[in-house]
Design a protein around this motif. Structure first.
Motif, PDB file in Angstrom:
ATOM      1  N   ALA A  96       0.835  -1.200   0.000  1.00 35.74           N
ATOM      2  CA  ALA A  96       0.000   0.000   0.000  1.00 35.74           C
ATOM      3  C   ALA A  96       0.872   1.252   0.000  1.00 35.74           C
ATOM      4  CB  ALA A  96      -0.925   0.002   1.209  1.00 35.74           C
ATOM      5  N   SER A  97       0.291   2.361  -0.434  1.00 27.10           N
ATOM      6  CA  SER A  97       1.006   3.638  -0.394  1.00 27.10           C
ATOM      7  C   SER A  97       0.960   4.200   1.018  1.00 27.10           C
ATOM      8  CB  SER A  97       0.367   4.621  -1.370  1.00 27.10           C
ATOM      9  OG  SER A  97      -0.943   4.955  -0.945  1.00 27.10           O
ATOM     10  N   ARG A  98       1.736   5.220   1.248  1.00 31.05           N
ATOM     11  CA  ARG A  98       1.769   5.825   2.582  1.00 31.05           C
ATOM     12  C   ARG A  98       0.419   6.386   2.977  1.00 31.05           C
ATOM     13  NH1 ARG A  98       6.883   8.756   5.221  1.00 31.05           N
ATOM     14  NH2 ARG A  98       6.037   9.032   7.309  1.00 31.05           N
ATOM     15  N   SER A  99      -0.331   6.811   1.982  1.00 32.48           N
ATOM     16  CA  SER A  99      -1.667   7.367   2.258  1.00 32.48           C
ATOM     17  C   SER A  99      -2.715   6.283   2.434  1.00 32.48           C
ATOM     18  CB  SER A  99      -2.080   8.299   1.115  1.00 32.48           C
ATOM     19  OG  SER A  99      -2.153   7.580  -0.109  1.00 32.48           O
ATOM     20  N   GLY A 100      -2.323   5.005   2.204  1.00 37.93           N
ATOM     21  CA  GLY A 100      -3.247   3.896   2.398  1.00 37.93           C
ATOM     22  C   GLY A 100      -3.837   3.341   1.125  1.00 37.93           C
ATOM     23  N   GLY A 101      -3.492   3.899  -0.017  1.00 38.99           N
ATOM     24  CA  GLY A 101      -4.018   3.403  -1.282  1.00 38.99           C
ATOM     25  C   GLY A 101      -3.494   2.014  -1.617  1.00 38.99           C
ATOM     26  N   ASP A 102      -4.392   1.123  -2.043  1.00 39.33           N
ATOM     27  CA  ASP A 102      -4.010  -0.253  -2.347  1.00 39.33           C
ATOM     28  C   ASP A 102      -3.576  -0.390  -3.801  1.00 39.33           C
ATOM     29  OD1 ASP A 102      -4.613  -1.189   0.195  1.00 39.33           O
ATOM     30  OD2 ASP A 102      -6.730  -1.472  -0.293  1.00 39.33           O
TER      31      ASP A 102
END
Length: 460
Positions: A439-445
Motif C-alpha cells: 500500500a502507499s503511505r496514504s493507504g491506497g491499495d
C-alpha cells in the motif's frame, strides 16, 4: 524521477529451451568393487523473447539479467558415476539437490499434482563441480523377483564442491565458492530422513569473503499406505557464520550470519484425488543498519504459487536495489546492495499453501492452489526504510505492514505418449491480490495482478 512511468508495464515473454541428455551405462556383476558405470551429459540451449520497454528498474533482477544474455549452450551436467554394493563414486559437473529443495535445488520440472507445488517453471539450477563418495553399510531388504529394487536403508556420503552457479555465487563472474559436505540418509519402515551439513568458504568478485556452516534436516513419515496414502514431510535449515561482503552503512566490521528456514507438508492421495497442505517460513532481517544478518532465503527454484514470490516480489526487490544504486540517495551504494534482489526466492516470509489435484483420465491433471503469506515482522524495504529514518517501511511507503497478500492458482496439465515421443502441455493462470505491505503511505491499495503461461514440450 517524475519523468519516468510510475509502474512497470505488463510482462509478456516467450521462453524456449532445447535440452539434450545423452548417457552411456555399463554393468557387470562379475566386476569387483563397482558393478555399474555411467557417463552422462546434460546440456541446454535457452532463448527468450520479451518486451524491452522500460526495464531499467529491473537491472539487478537475476531473471532480467538472464534475458539480456545472448542465447548460448549451457552445460548443466557432465559426470562419471561408478556404483557398487557398498560404495559409489561420482566425479564431475552435476546439479545439486537435497530434501525438498529449499537449500539445494536441481531445477528439474515438478510433476503435475499437489504433492509438491507444480506451478511455474524452472529457469536454472544449482551447479557444482563435485567429487563425492557414498557408502552403503547395510543390505537393502529383499523383495520378490520382478519388483523394483528396495531403497538403501542407510547412506553415508561425503563430498567436495567448487560452485559453478547458485543463488549467491557465479564462477563466470569471478566468485570462488567451495563446499565441504557430509550427509546421512536413512530409511526405516515408514520413516525416511537425513542430515546434511555444509561448510562453505566464498570469496566474492566484488571483494570480501563469507564463511558459513549450514545444518539441514529433512524427514518423511508415511502415515498410511494402501487405498489411501497419507504422509508428513518437512525440511529445516539453519545458517551460522560471518561475512564482510555486505557492508553496513553505519558500522564497520564483519556481519554475523544467523538465519533459519523450513517447510512442512501434509499430503494425502486417494484414487484420482491428491491434496497437500504446506506451510513454510524464512527468517527476516528487519534492521538493514546493524551488523547482523538474519534473513533466510529459500533456493530460487523452490516455488509456491505463480505470481506472489516469483513475479511480484521478485520485481519489487529488484526495484529496491535499483533505488539503492541511485546517486541521489548515496554516491556509491554499499557493497552487496544488489543482493536485495531476491530473484523470486521466498525471503523473510511465512506462507500457507494448500493445494489439490484431480486426475480424471490417464494423462490429465487438473490443479488448484491457494497461497497467503506475510513478512516475518514488519516488511522492511531497505531503500524506503533508509529515507524514513530507519522505521520499517514498505516499497510504496506503508509503515509497519506485514501482509503480502493472497493468490489463487489454477492449472491443467496433459501428457500424451505417441510411441517413444512424449507430448506435454500445461496451462496455468493466477490471480494475486497484493497485501498491505504494498500500500502507499496514504493507504491506497495497489491493483490486483493477473498472470498466465502456456507450456508445450516434446521429448523422446
Amino acid at each position: 524521477d517524475t519523468s519516468i512511468p510510475g509502474e512497470l508495464p505488463a510482462d509478456d515473454f516467450a521462453w524456449m529451451r532445447l535440452r539434450v541428455t545423452p548417457s552411456l551405462t555399463f554393468t557387470g556383476n562379475s566386476w569387483r568393487l563397482f558393478k555399474a558405470y555411467q557417463l552422462l551429459l546434460d546440456a541446454d540451449l535457452t532463448s527468450e523473447m520479451y518486451d524491452t520497454s522500460f526495464r531499467a528498474p529491473l537491472a539487478y533482477d537475476p531473471v532480467q539479467q538472464g534475458r539480456s544474455r545472448s542465447p548460448d549452450p549451457r552445460l548443466m551436467q557432465a559426470y562419471f558415476l561408478a556404483a557398487g554394493k557398498r560404495v559409489a563414486l561420482k566425479v564431475g559437473l552435476t546439479r545439486s539437490a537435497w530434501g525438498q529443495g529449499i537449500l539445494a535445488n536441481d531445477g528439474e520440472q515438478v510433476a503435475a499434482g499437489a504433492a509438491r507445488s507444480a506451478f511455474g517453471f524452472s529457469r536454472t539450477a544449482d551447479r557444482v563441480a563435485r567429487f563425492q563418495l557414498a557408502f552403503f553399510p547395510l543390505d537393502p531388504p529383499r523383495r520378490p523377483e520382478g519388483s523394483p529394487p528396495a531403497p538403501q536403508p542407510l547412506t553415508i556420503a561425503v563430498a567436495g564442491d567448487a560452485v559453478v552457479d547458485d543463488d549467491t555465487a557465479d564462477w563466470g563472474d569471478g566468485d570462488r565458492a567451495y563446499n565441504a559436505i557430509a550427509a546421512v540418509l536413512g530409511e526405516v519402515g515408514a520413516f525416511r530422513g537425513g542430515v546434511y551439513v555444509v561448510h562453505r568458504r566464498q570469496s566474492h568478485e566484488g571483494g570480501g569473503d563469507t564463511q558459513v556452516t549450514v545444518l539441514d534436516v529433512q524427514a518423511r513419515f508415511d502415515i498410511a499406505r494402501g487405498r489411501v496414502d497419507a504422509w508428513l514431510e518437512a525440511e529445516a535449515a539453519g545458517l551460522f557464520g560471518t561475512t564482510d561482503y555486505t557492508r553496513s552503512a553505519i558500522l564497520d566490521g564483519r556481519y554475523d550470519i544467523r538465519a533459519a528456514g523450513g517447510v512442512g507438508r501434509l499430503g494425502v492421495r486417494h484414487g484420482i484425488f491428491e491434496g497437500a497442505f504446506e506451510v513454510g517460513a524464512a527468517s527476516a532481517d528487519d534492521n538493514p543498519f546493524d551488523t547482523q544478518i538474519r534473513g533466510f532465503s529459500f533456493d530460487r527454484e523452490y516455488r509456491v504459487g505463480l505470481l506472489m514470490f516469483n513475479d511480484y516480489l521478485r520485481k519489487t526487490s529488484a526495484v529496491t536495489a535499483y533505488n539503492l544504486a541511485d546517486e541521489t540517495y548515496r554516491i556509491e551504494p554499499a557493497r552487496g546492495f544488489d543482493r536485495v534482489a531476491t530473484g523470486g526466492s521466498i525471503t523473510g516470509a511465512t506462507y500457507i499453501n494448500p493445494r489439490i489435484a484431480f486426475k480424471p483420465v490417464k494423462g490429465l491433471t487438473v490443479m488448484a492452489g491457494y497461497l497467503t503469506a506475510s513478512s516475518q515482522g514488519s516488511y522492511t524495504d531497505a531503500y524506503r526504510t533508509g529515507i524514513n529514518g530507519g522505521l520499517s517501511t514498505g516499497p510504496n511507503g506503508a509503515i509497519g505492514a506485514s501482509s503480502l497478500g493472497h493468490e489463487l492458482d489454477l492449472g491443467v496439465d496433459y501428457v500424451h505418449r505417441v510411441g517413444r515421443v512424449t507430448l506435454h502441455g500445461r496451462l496455468e493462470g493466477a490471480w494475486f491480490s497484493p497485501g498491505r505491505v504494498f500500500a502507499s503511505r496514504s493507504g491506497g491499495d495497489p491493483e490486483d495482478v493477473l498472470g498466465a503461461w502456456l507450456h508445450a514440450e516434446a521429448s523422446w
